[in-house]
Structure formats: structure tokens, C-alpha cells
Write an enzyme that holds these catalytic residues in place. Sequence first.
Site, short mmCIF file in Angstrom:
data_model
loop_
_atom_site.label_atom_id
_atom_site.label_comp_id
_atom_site.label_asym_id
_atom_site.label_seq_id
_atom_site.Cartn_x
_atom_site.Cartn_y
_atom_site.Cartn_z
N LYS B 27 -116.28 -48.86 81.07
CA LYS B 27 -115.24 -49.57 80.15
C LYS B 27 -115.83 -50.57 79.43
O LYS B 27 -115.45 -50.62 78.06
CB LYS B 27 -114.18 -50.96 80.91
CG LYS B 27 -113.20 -51.16 80.38
CD LYS B 27 -112.00 -52.44 81.49
CE LYS B 27 -111.18 -51.09 82.68
NZ LYS B 27 -110.70 -50.64 82.08
N ARG B 97 -111.80 -58.44 83.86
CA ARG B 97 -111.88 -56.61 84.86
C ARG B 97 -112.96 -56.19 85.43
O ARG B 97 -113.95 -56.46 84.89
CB ARG B 97 -111.55 -55.77 83.50
CG ARG B 97 -109.18 -55.68 83.50
CD ARG B 97 -109.77 -54.58 82.65
NE ARG B 97 -108.20 -54.89 81.65
CZ ARG B 97 -107.33 -55.64 80.68
NH1 ARG B 97 -108.23 -55.82 79.95
NH2 ARG B 97 -106.00 -55.05 80.75
N GLY B 106 -111.39 -48.40 94.17
CA GLY B 106 -111.68 -48.60 95.17
C GLY B 106 -111.19 -50.23 94.59
O GLY B 106 -111.00 -51.89 95.41
N MET B 108 -111.84 -54.53 92.25
CA MET B 108 -110.66 -55.14 91.83
C MET B 108 -109.11 -55.27 90.77
O MET B 108 -109.98 -54.33 89.40
CB MET B 108 -111.90 -56.14 91.51
CG MET B 108 -110.86 -57.60 91.56
SD MET B 108 -111.62 -58.49 90.65
CE MET B 108 -111.43 -58.58 89.40
N ARG B 372 -110.42 -43.82 76.79
CA ARG B 372 -110.85 -42.66 78.08
C ARG B 372 -110.09 -41.20 77.51
O ARG B 372 -109.63 -40.67 77.03
CB ARG B 372 -110.80 -43.24 79.65
CG ARG B 372 -109.19 -42.87 79.31
CD ARG B 372 -109.75 -43.38 80.84
NE ARG B 372 -107.86 -44.06 80.92
CZ ARG B 372 -107.35 -44.61 82.19
NH1 ARG B 372 -108.30 -45.02 82.73
NH2 ARG B 372 -105.99 -44.29 82.85
N HIS B 488 -109.95 -15.61 109.65
CA HIS B 488 -109.82 -14.28 109.74
C HIS B 488 -108.46 -13.77 108.45
O HIS B 488 -108.81 -13.03 107.25
CB HIS B 488 -108.93 -12.89 110.63
CG HIS B 488 -109.03 -12.40 110.51
ND1 HIS B 488 -107.69 -11.20 110.33
CD2 HIS B 488 -109.66 -10.37 110.15
CE1 HIS B 488 -108.04 -9.96 109.74
NE2 HIS B 488 -108.84 -9.98 109.32
N SER B 796 -128.61 -10.10 100.62
CA SER B 796 -127.63 -10.65 100.68
C SER B 796 -127.33 -11.69 101.80
O SER B 796 -127.32 -11.45 102.87
CB SER B 796 -126.50 -9.51 100.46
OG SER B 796 -125.29 -10.09 99.70
N CYS B 863 -123.00 -13.45 99.61
CA CYS B 863 -121.50 -12.46 99.58
C CYS B 863 -120.77 -13.48 101.33
O CYS B 863 -119.56 -13.00 101.08
CB CYS B 863 -121.72 -11.26 100.18
SG CYS B 863 -122.32 -11.13 101.69
N TYR B 883 -127.16 -12.79 92.15
CA TYR B 883 -125.43 -12.96 91.88
C TYR B 883 -124.61 -13.75 92.98
O TYR B 883 -125.62 -13.66 93.83
CB TYR B 883 -124.82 -11.49 91.73
CG TYR B 883 -124.82 -10.51 93.04
CD1 TYR B 883 -124.00 -10.67 94.30
CD2 TYR B 883 -126.59 -10.15 93.47
CE1 TYR B 883 -124.53 -10.11 94.75
CE2 TYR B 883 -126.26 -9.31 94.74
CZ TYR B 883 -125.79 -9.47 95.47
OH TYR B 883 -125.76 -8.84 96.94
#
Lengths: 909, 909
Positions: B27, B97, B106, B108, B372, B488, B796, B863, B883
Site C-alpha cells: 500500500k 492503516r 489477517g 489490523m 492495485r 482410483h 519416468s 507420470c 517432460y
Amino acid sequence: MGNQMVYFFGSGKAEGDKTMKDLLGGKGANLAEMTNIGIPVPAGFTITTEVCDLYYKNNKKYPDGLEKAVNDNIAKLESAMGMKFGDKNNPLLVSVRSGAASSMPGMMDTILNLGINEDVVEGFSAKTGNARFVWDAYRRFMQMFGDVAMDVPHDKFEHILEAAKEKVAKKKGIGPKDVKDTDLDVEDLKEVVAAYKKMYKEVKGKDFPSDAREQLWGAIEAVFRSWNNDRAIKYRQINDIRGLLGTAVNIQAMVFGNMGDSSATGVCFSRNPATGENKFYGEYLINAQGEDVVAGIRTPQEITLDGSKEWAANNSVSEDDRKKKFPSLEETMPVVFKELVGIKDRLEKHYKDMQDMEFTIQEGKLYFLQTRNGKRTAQASLRIAVEMVNEGVIDKETALLRIEPNALDQLLHPTFQKGAKKQVIAKGLNASPGAAVGKVVFSADEAEAMAKNGEKVVLVRIETSPEDIGGMNVAQGILTARGGATSHAAVVARQMGKPCVAGCSTIHIDYKAQTITAGNVTLKKGDFISLDGSTGEVMAGSSPTEEPKLTGNFSTLMGWADEATTMKVRANADTPTDAKRAREYGAVGIGLCRTEHMFFEGNRIDSVRKMILAEDEAGRRAALKELEPMQQGDFEQLFTAMDGYPVIIRLLDPPLHEFLPHTEKEQKELAAQMKVPFEKVHQKVESLHEFNPMLGFRGCRLGIIFSEITEMQVSAIVNAAIAVKKKGINVIPEIMFPLVGNVKELQFLIDKSKPIVDQKLKDAGVNLHIMLGTMIEVPRAAVTSDEIAKIAEFFSFGTNDLTQMTCGFSRDDSGSFLPAYVEKGFYDYDPFQVLDQGGVGKLMNFAIKNAREVRKDLEIGICGEHGGEPKTVEFCYSLGMNYVSCSPFRVPLARLASAQAAIKTKNKK
Amino acid sequence: MGNQMVYFFGSGKAEGDKTMKDLLGGKGANLAEMTNIGIPVPAGFTITTEVCDLYYKNNKKYPDGLEKAVNDNIAKLESAMGMKFGDKNNPLLVSVRSGAASSMPGMMDTILNLGINEDVVEGFSAKTGNARFVWDAYRRFMQMFGDVAMDVPHDKFEHILEAAKEKVAKKKGIGPKDVKDTDLDVEDLKEVVAAYKKMYKEVKGKDFPSDAREQLWGAIEAVFRSWNNDRAIKYRQINDIRGLLGTAVNIQAMVFGNMGDSSATGVCFSRNPATGENKFYGEYLINAQGEDVVAGIRTPQEITLDGSKEWAANNSVSEDDRKKKFPSLEETMPVVFKELVGIKDRLEKHYKDMQDMEFTIQEGKLYFLQTRNGKRTAQASLRIAVEMVNEGVIDKETALLRIEPNALDQLLHPTFQKGAKKQVIAKGLNASPGAAVGKVVFSADEAEAMAKNGEKVVLVRIETSPEDIGGMNVAQGILTARGGATSHAAVVARQMGKPCVAGCSTIHIDYKAQTITAGNVTLKKGDFISLDGSTGEVMAGSSPTEEPKLTGNFSTLMGWADEATTMKVRANADTPTDAKRAREYGAVGIGLCRTEHMFFEGNRIDSVRKMILAEDEAGRRAALKELEPMQQGDFEQLFTAMDGYPVIIRLLDPPLHEFLPHTEKEQKELAAQMKVPFEKVHQKVESLHEFNPMLGFRGCRLGIIFSEITEMQVSAIVNAAIAVKKKGINVIPEIMFPLVGNVKELQFLIDKSKPIVDQKLKDAGVNLHIMLGTMIEVPRAAVTSDEIAKIAEFFSFGTNDLTQMTCGFSRDDSGSFLPAYVEKGFYDYDPFQVLDQGGVGKLMNFAIKNAREVRKDLEIGICGEHGGEPKTVEFCYSLGMNYVSCSPFRVPLARLASAQAAIKTKNKK
């Protein structure tokens, strides 16, 4: 290739010596050595293992120069013996034997009498004046050479021999089975030889080789080929023999112990191989060949007079009869006997170990054919090693290296009497050594009831669980149909030092009928059964046993062991009884006390179940409050028993469902007892069911989610420590959290525990450091050991679980593939019995290195089942562990293995 | 401390700028930046985060010099505003602020109107001519300051205010609940203030601070203290915010939008945050404060005329009414509007991103209080990024970094219509995203039957198994009562791209009654049910859905992504349908084809079961012969669909018991069908039961013990490759062996497979290299990767199993503790959803480094389910993988994450 391919020995001088085992094989090196130190050895020569290696590398062709070298050595041999190879009047006969650096029964059999043929037979008969002996030698050679070197099926020779015996039987009017080889006379043997030749030509399409050199090269090639036959390959695999070049070939002049009454043959030991007593011991036969001593056709006679008299007494033979029929060599050939004693003394002094020797006396002249370090019983091994140190022959370190740690197990457990009759009905896994005899009983409760009445019982279960602890404790031994070497039954039995045969899958246990069936034998409850935990044999009835006898030599050797190493041995023990036994066997601490076993004792299980069934934390805390004083009492006893030594207590580990009953009937009983609806009990059991309990809700996961359990146990430990400390006991408790995988779990547990420890000690005004540490048994803990070492004061490797998770093997299920894996050589040993050094061990090495970088003085040990396995103990030493911990009965073994590791490491430097 | 502690902004110049977020908070940095670029911002100053850090390090004391710095800045602020702090006639009021470098809800709450007191109220009322406004501001300040800064319980203020309202209610004769804050007149407010003061003194024991500076220091301290309150600590833990110094404190001159009709307040976005359209968008209220816009007491009006007209049309408001009651700012304050448009253009251009702004108009003068980067929908995010590149505002890499990969998921799946009514009856795990509506059905068979009749069904199961594949395939979505994110059902659903809510433990499924019950709602088979796989919500009835709309922007962005990275994305696909979809979403290969799914299709399961029940190898081979042509056909289709791309085929992996029925009824049916005794089937099932199937007889262990299975599968793969190659398809098969833990297992499998591959290719005259490689999913394989890399052509990583074994977590059972572990912060995320980089990842890093040292060009991929999770994809890039492979629907997400990883890595250099 410039290297020497053939090494000669003879006429008191050899080109090789005993240090050249790799090149000449064990047999060749010892023949050379004996020659060099002046022992009478028939002359000969050895083709090196390098030649064997080249033969295979060169597509089964001999290297250039070999033929010349062999011919040169034959000439030397002829000159040394004053005989000629292939000569019909003064023939040199030789034996051909294989011999690698390690003894390998899988390889080729010996070929004797090589160099013989129809011409030689005649001349040799004339020379010896013993045509039957010579024709028999010819027959034997043809059979050995044809079978072993030329691949003619063995039974083709046997058929011909049997036909000849049948003929003799008819002639003598006796049954063909009563005809002995020796009943064949010269003419019979000539016919056999002729029939052998005919058959040989039919099978091989050419004549049986009569040229001595052709025979020799055939035998040499047969030896080389035998290096890679299936039996030999298999033998090397099984015995983990690696890195050898190949086999050597030993060609040696024949000497004959069967040339009349001034000839003889025998085997002897420089000390008694059964008891270890320093007394010359051996057997011989006059006018006989080596195989006759072994074959048992004639009764071998004792070599020494003392031995002979003792034998006679044992076999109720009168002194007159003894002297007439079974005199000792000391009596029959006193001069040769003296020479023999002199040589065996020299050989033992030279090799500095008890020797196993073979000799032949040919017409009054003594020859040594072999010497090697003799095999011996565990008891003899111990006695010989200690006595040789006392005699100044070897030093303590050599003595320690001489004894196979596993052999100590034999010394600590009862055994079945040797030679006693036994009816083996099944064979399982030899899960915990020793001999057990008792009445069959199928439940732990019954076992306890019958034991109370003074009856000896053997507990027979499909598998055991922690509920069975009481019954196992009173049983003589345990037999299970399922589970491996690290199943519950096996682990607990080993810890209790009780014989156990586990995973005996060929028996069928019927709980309902209260019977056990193996093949067509059925035993009922109350019938006697015998278990040999050292072999895995299960026997019907009651087989006689022998108690182990521990001598002063044992504690002498153990004392030397402790001096030789810095890695200590602790024991896994949960009870004061186990702890006391562990101390007796030399444990210097407890490496693992499993607290869950305490939860089953007496009516404690009620409180445990109350805790599990509680609706909320308050309910759990109330139940734990009942348990706490009992736990504290257990710890006080344990600390008292281990006065002066550290005791590692592991907090609750198994999943909670193990504490609840699993049959509907038992659950209903529990519900009634707890005054809760059956449905509630049933649902709790259901909800605790897991697909993979091994990877489930247990270990510190329990102690974190239900941290009140952790608080109770820590509290009980600290209170117990304070109480005994005030009584003057030197208490050194260590608190261990199981199954930690993440440093944050350990941090949470330490945050819960440390304030309790500190506060209680402060309130009591007691000055004591209680170490907080962790098991390393989850691979993630090993991988992040540097993080964990920052806050853990000690590590203890739980290699059972670490193996399960690192290899992905459930120890309960791996029977479907793991035996095949070991057989195929994927793993050298069952990784649950011998630590998998290449995988699990590599991870441990990584973990220890990283941890010690963070905390140099971190106390590190192992408390898995592997902690009592010699190869693993040696590996743990190489990793720099502070101690290994194992079941009390394996403590001596581990102390010895630790000493051996230290000595080997020192010797390597 | 020599560092500057306070940074001023005002009068067109600021000491800070937007790069100083770490020091000034987000801010503070933006207020400074706006000031610097000439945006009208009420002047003020920021106390740095370093001061907060020092405050804590210094035992909650301010550093020397802070007081002077604040006083100096107050003086500067007074001079800039032409007002005086605490002055009764021309008072400067300020807001206070908190503001850290990361947005932290969270911390003030804001304190407004600070500097007010009874004296100021008088002068200020006189100055503004609006006593009610001023007294209301005083009351609000007291309440905010007392509650937030002085810890006076909130409800004590509320009680007083309610009492005042009750009094007004009585006066007006209405209910107390109908009285609004605005109904309180000056006298009422004066009474409230008096009562506040009295209450404050009672609670705190001293007078409410009236001195402006005392108030200011109280507020500053409150901000600092709020940095470490429970909420803030928790917030930082949950959001993994680390390494911040503390919070900054912003003190800024108050401006008022509620000073009459020439005053106003509003929020606006430089582009539409819902659609991304490049159109100015916002709302405002005349004569109001910021909280009034949010509170919903009055209807906010649109800022633009276009927007206003659109709003009127949507809400059926006539143009007359609109003009009168809801005119746009463009109409009411055309001059200010123009200024606003100019500023929002400048801010967007300056920040190069869509801006979310707050403004206040005080008596015709425009002030900006905040700007912002605006939050936006996935759709808007995509559009804005691509359009900004086209407009030349940002480059492609910036565009790629702007989009949250997970947001792409929203774009690929149907969603429920926003605002549509829905009856949520339960909530489970959001296992596979998307919206599904269909009739409840309880078995796979029924699902298939109903689907054949054209009905849409949702498959509801306690849990699913491979037998349910067919039913899952035809269902709109899947709901299970048990199982986690990698159960599954979840894994298969994600691969199929079907919505799935898993582990919904609050529903009760009764297969017998064919009902599903959640709370007091019961649905029968055939009733409609709706699943939101993105939120985990389960709804009764049929909720209206929307299909996803993919725009050209999507493929534009994906194209940019592929250009930006070298790490490729493959898909996990077992069928041609999945393969085609994977290609559509940009997969350049198949990273995992699970062959076992093919074993369930049609009547193939019969052959599979025949194989399992066979007595010997010959029987198994006969059954496998039936399967081979079917397998070959599958592979031909798959290879054809993936023409030109590599396809990794994993050989049989699951334990055999998964292929056999588990109820007695089904087993009897199978026995009848196979013409074998029921006992045999039953015994087979029993014998295949395992305590820990996860660590049991599966993977390559099957393919080794029953090597005929390996031979059949390899044969089918090679035959298929040859067949399609001959048709002109560019086929690139890779054969993968699962669950290898020991290089010797792999050697065995290669020895079995390679001759088959070579012979078949040679016989067919086809030139093709078929790579043979392995999964790395057993920790032992990772630990010994250097040995394995010597013979494996590719790796893999199977991170599902690797996580299970490395952490010792059974994914099926970990529900009992893993959620608590994540909550306690032991793991930042569920390690089955986001790879545990600190443990499993460390092991992977170790494995890759060692493997690449042996084989530099080893192809390495992942994988496991993690392959489609953005944080993991980024980590895989850092490990140097070739990959990642994931389910087809996550391919775009993975492509974007791969690009972001590459760009971030480049930017770091």
C-alpha cells in the site's frame, strides 16, 4: 602372455607357496607349501587359474606355450619320481584334481591312476606283483575318466559292473547284492575292462584313449570345463563366490596305500574337531585307498593308542580283540606314527590353526596328500581359538577372527541330541534357534493355563499377534503356519530366546478340530511335538534335547571382543527378565524397549481399549490415567535392572486396531464388558481397518494426533527415572519417537515432551539429562536426516521398516516373490535377514553422513532385527555407528561381529 | 540505525516508489508511486517495515529517532494540507492503516478520523457546517480506536449503540431493528459518545485519549502488534508467506466523500474483471463513504454512461428513472469523470496491468486512495494478458507469467451457472473439476445399461475399482464416499476429464436399498443429482450448467507457452479417445499408457481370469495367447492416434487380485463360467490376499515371476508397432517396466524383452528403435539410480507410489492423520496433490543427478498425478526433466506452468 603357466613341486622344493592361493588354488598352494617346508608330498605340478581364465577368454583354446610347459613339467616329474609317464615297465601314474582359490564342491571329481593302459597294466602288474590291484586300478580309471572327462553316462559303467557281479553271484551261489567289488578277481576285471572298451566305442564312436598324454589333456580340459558347469555356477552364486579367475589343475604322482600290509591310508586332525581338545585324532586303514576309509566297507582304526582304547571301550571291544583286529597306527607302525605326529605338529605350528590332513603310507613310506584348516564344531572352534592364544600360537585378534559369529548361536541354545531318532513331519523357516519340546496347544490362553499346571507346551498358531504375548512367554517354543523371518512370532521369539519355526506352510492347522496335520500325520491338542528352531524342522513326539554348556573360554573370548572394538552392543528388551538376560550376555544398554507389549499385560488391555473407544480427548485422558502408574512401574523395574546403562524407550508404535478384538464374538464380549453397544465396538474396529496398515496410522502419527498418549508415556518415563534415581540407581533413559518422516513431526513431539521432562525434573530437584531422539525407519527421514539431526539427540535405525519402505516389500506378503528374487540373485540374501547394503545401506550411509555434518556427536545405533546379524553388524561398524541392538540371545554374536569388524578395518589400513 | 524510518508522500512528490514494497509495504509503495506520477493522492507518510522489525527485536520498544521522524512528517503533512493535527478550528484528521509487502487480511483494520476529539468536533462542525457528519465521524473513530487499538471488546460499543437505537425506535414508534445508523441525529450521537467515554473509563481505568498524538502513537503500536497476532501468524502460515520484516504503517490525511452532493466515493477497474473486455468499469455513490458502497444500504451507480444504460436494461429501469435516480458519474460530474478516465488510463499504462482503484471526490476534487492489480476471472485473465501483448503494453513472457495455471482448469470444464439455485446436500473432495448432472446409479453395469438408453447418469459408489471403468466412462460424473485425491476414482476421472467428488464421507450409500442419504435428504436410484468437481459440492436435483467457451486467445497463449520452454508436456492416456483429446490439448506424446485398463474391456477379463487361475505356465501361456491380439489391436490404435509422437507403454502393474471378483456370489458365477470348483476360485482369491498390497506382489514383480506376461505384452507392442509402421505411421514406442527397485530386476526384464524386440523387427525388416526404460517409484530405485541408468534408456518418476513409500503414507489410509499434518504445517500441502519437494523431491534430485552422471542424455519425465500440478511442474523443470505427463485435461495447465518455470529461471539469471 609372459606369466608362468605351470608351477612344479617335488624333491623338497616348490615354485609356489601358500600365499599363491589365487593363482594355484587352495590345494595347489598348500601342496607347494608342504613341499617347501619339507613335508613328504608326492611330486607334481599345478596349472594356474590364469590359464583357465585365458582358456575361456580365448574361446576355449589353450594359450600358446601351455603344451610345452606341461611337457617340461611331466619330464621334471618323471625325473623326480624315477618313473616314466606311459612307460609300460616303470609307469608313472598321476592323479588330476581341480582346485580353485575357494573350496568348491560343485566342480570336477578327482581322476586317479591316469597314465594307465593295457600295456602299462601288464608291466605294472609285473612290477608290483599284484595283478588284481592293477586291473582294478585300470577299471577304476576307465570309469572315472569316461564318466568325468568324456561325458559317458555313469550308469553305462554301472550296468556292466553289475552284470559282472551277477555272474560272480551265480558262480558263488549268492545273491548279486551280496557280491562286493573286491569279490571280482583278475579275470572278472579283465572282462569288465573289455566290456567298458566296447561300450565306450559304441557311445563315443572311437576307441578309449590309451595314450597317457591324450588322457592327460582330456582330463585337463575336463577340469577347465567343470569351472563353468551348472553345479559350479550355482555353487558360486549360492555361496557368493566372486572375482576368481578360474580353477587350477593339480597333476600329481600317484601313491598307493593298497600295496600290501606295509601300506595304509588315513585322515587325521591335529586337535579334536568335535570338542577342540588339544589331542591328536584320526583314523586309518592298512592296505587301503582313501575312498575305502570313507566308504565304510571296513571299520577304520584309530591312529593313537589312547584313541583306540577309548573307541574299544565305547564299542565294547575287548583289549585282546582290539589289539588283534583294530590296533592303532601307534602300535602297527610306530616309526611311521612318530613321523606322522612330528609332521602334524609342524603343520599346525606352520599354519597356526588346527589341521585336517590326508596321508598315504606306501610300502612303509609316509606321504601327505593334503592339509587344510579343519572344520570344527562351534564348541571346538571356541576352545581351539582360546587355547591357541594361551599357547602363544596366535594372538587375540586372530582368535576373534577365527570364530564364525553365527556359530555362537549353537552355544547358547539347547539342541537335540545328535543321533537320536526323530520323526520330521514338516520343515518351516528356522526363525529362532534352539530345541523345544512340549504339548501342542492352539491358543495363548490355553498355553498359559496348561503352563500354570506345570506342563510344557508348544504354541501352534496360524500366525501370532501381540495378544498372544502371554502364551508365547510360557511356551517352550512357537510354531506358525504363516509369516517370515520378521513376522511377529519370529521377532518376539528371538527376543525371548525361544525356539520358533515360522511360516511352515505345509502344515494345516484346524483351530476348530484342535488338530495340526502334516502329510498323513495328525497331532491333537496335548500330543507332544518337537521344534528345531535352528533347522526349521518340526517333529512329532518328544525328541531328547541337550542343554548348552558355556565354558570359561566363552567369557574369555567375549572379553577380548569387547576390548577390540568401540562399537557397543545393546539389547532389544521389554521386560526386566529380558533386561537381566541381556546384561548376562554382555549388553551394555537397551537399544529398544517396545512399550506396546506392556499394554497387553494383565487387565491393562481393558484401559487401552477404553482409551481407543473413548469419544473425546477427555475420555482418552481418563483411560490413560489408569495406565500411567502401571507404565511407570514397568519402567522403574527396567531402569533398576539396567542400573548404569542407557535404556531407550520407544513410545507407542503399532496401529490401534491391534489392541481390539477382531471376531464378532470377542467384540460382543468387549461391548458387554465396556457397557457400550456392540455396534460401537464394531464400527470402531471397522474404522481402524486399513488397506496398507504398514503405511498407516501408527508410530508417532498416533502420538501426534492423540498427543495425550505421548504426554502420558513421557510422564511415566520421567516419574520412573526420578523414583529409581532417588533410590540410588544410575538411570540413563532415552526417549525415542517412532516413524518420524519429517523434522516437523519430531519438533512437535519434542515441544510436547520437553516441558514435561524439564518440569518434573525441576520439581523433583533431580539432575538428569534425558535424551530425546528418533527412529530412522521412514525413507523420508533418512533423506532429510540433516534437518532431523538438528533437533534429535540420537538416531536409531529401524531397519525392518526401512527395508519395507525403501525396497517396497511388505514383509508379510513378500513370500510370493522374494524367495525367487534371492534365488535369481537379485538380492544376495533375504533383505529382511541380512541388510541390503547396496540399497537400504546406501540410504543409511547417506543419512549418517549428512546427520553427522550437522551434529558431530550424534548417538547412532540400529535396533532392527538386522542388529544381530554378523554381516550387518560389520556394515554398521563401517558406517560409524555407536552401537547395535539385538535380541538378548544374539548379544554375544553381535559383540564378536563388532570386534571382527574393528579388527578387519584395522588390518585393512 | 542510520536508515530512514519514515517516508513522506504528498504535494506531487514522494520519498518512496513502487519498487520499495519490502520496505514500505504494498500500500505504502503504491501511494508513493501514485504521488510521484502526479495522481492526486491525499498526502501522508509511511513508517517502514524495518521499524516494525526493530520494534520486535528491541523487546517492543521503538527505535531511537522514530518519534522525531514522525513529528517531522506530521509537520510536513500539516504544511502540505494547510491544516493542523489536533487543532480545533482547522483540524487535520488522518487514517492509519497497516500494510506489509504481501497483502495480509489477517492484520489490523483501518482506523479512520484519527485526531478528532470533543474540541475538534466543535471546530470541525463549524468549518463543515455539518455537525451530524462530524459527530458520526467522532463516534466511529472512538469505536474503531477503542476496539482495534485499545482492545476494548467490540460488543461493549455495540450494546451502547443498540440502546441508543432502541431509544430512537421508541421515539419513532418503530421496531428497534428498523432503526438505521443514519436515523441517529446529532443529539443521539452526542449521547452515544458520552456513553462510549464512560464505558471506556470503566474498562480501561482511564479516560479515552483526546490528545491527537496520543491517539496516533496508540494506533501505530496497534498496527505493529497486529503483525504478530494469532490471525496474522496463521494467515502467514497458511499462505506460506515468509521472510518479511514486518508491517509498515500508513498515516494519511483524511478526505471525505460524504461532505454533500459535490462529494462522492467509488471503486473502479480499468478493464472488466469478469470478462476481461477493455472497457472502463466501476461504481460510485454521491455523498457517501467507502464503506457505504460496500455495505449495500444504497444501490451503487455505474460510473460510465454505457455501463449505466446496460445496468438499467438488465434491471428493467426506465431511462427516465435511470437518469433521475441512478445517473452515471459521466453524467453527474462530467469534468471529474474525464479526470478519472485519464488517471485510470495512466495508471494502467504505468503498472502495465488491469488496475483496481478506490477514489473519493471531496467537494468536486478527485483523490485516489488506492490502486492495485485487479483480481479477475480465469477468462478475463486470459483475455487481458493476450490483448495487452497485442496492444504492446506487455511482452509475451509477462503475459504468460500473469496467468495462474490452475485457472486454466476453469476454462476447460463445464461450470454451474452463476446464481442459479442449488441445494447443496454434502461436500467432498474436489477430485476432478467440472459440473456433472445425471441420474443416480449405483453400479457400473447399470450405468452402462442406462447410458445405452441415452440417459445421463452419475455413478455413485462407496469406492471404485478397475472393474468399474466401463461405467465410469459413460457416466457424467463420479461420486465416492471413500478415498482421497489419488484414489482410483479420482485418478481415472481426471484422466477421463470427468467431474468427480471423492471421499464424501458425510453421505451414506446403501447399495441394498439403492439409496444415498445426506443429512435428511435421501435420493433414490434414478433421482437427479449434480456434482461440482471444482468445489466438491454435491447437490440434489439438476442444476443448470454452462459449457466452457475456448477463444482464440487460449491457443495464442498456449503457442507462446510452448515457445518459451524446453520441457515438454505429454499425457497419461490409455485409449485412442484419450490420446486424441490429449493431442487436441497440445500433448506431444503419451507419458503413461496403463495396459491393465485394457484387460477389463469386454470379455477380455475372462482370458485374464483364466490366466490367473491356470495351474501352470502352459495354462497361463494359453490364456495370454487369447489376449495378445486384443492388446496388439489396442496398441495399433494408440500408435495411430499419436502418429509422430512417443508413446510410453507401461507393462502390467496392479496385483492380480484386482482382476478377480471378491464377493462369494461373483466367485460362484466365475467358477461356473470357468468350469472349475468354487473352492478353487475362492482359494485363489484368498491366496492373493495381501496385508499391504501396496508393497506386495505387483509391478515388474509379476512380470518377472510370470515372465510369460512380459513376453506377451512386449510381443504385442512390437507387432503393433510393425503393423502401423508398415501403414506409414511414424511410431515411437517406449516400453516401461513398473516398480523396479533393483537394477537386476530391470536387467532380467531387458534380457527377456530385448531378444523379442530385435527378432521381430529383424523378421519384419523394420528399422525402429524401441526404448526400454523404467518407472522410478520405489525409493531403492532412486537411491541406486546410477546403477539403473546404466541399462535403462529412460526414467519416468511415478511420484504417487514414490510418495507413498518415501513418506510411509498409504494414500488410501492417510485420511486419519494427513489432513491434520497439513493443518499443523508439517507439510505445506497434501503431498499427494503437491509434490513434497523437501523429501520426495530431494530424493528425485539425488536420483537424477546420479543417473545423468552415468547417462548424460537419459530421457527423464514424471507420470505421477503430480505431473499436472503447477508447483510440481516448476520443480520438475528445475530438476532438468525432459517432460511432464498428466491427464489430458491438465495438459494446457502443465504447458503454461512449464513456460512459467522456464521464464522465471531465465529471469533469475
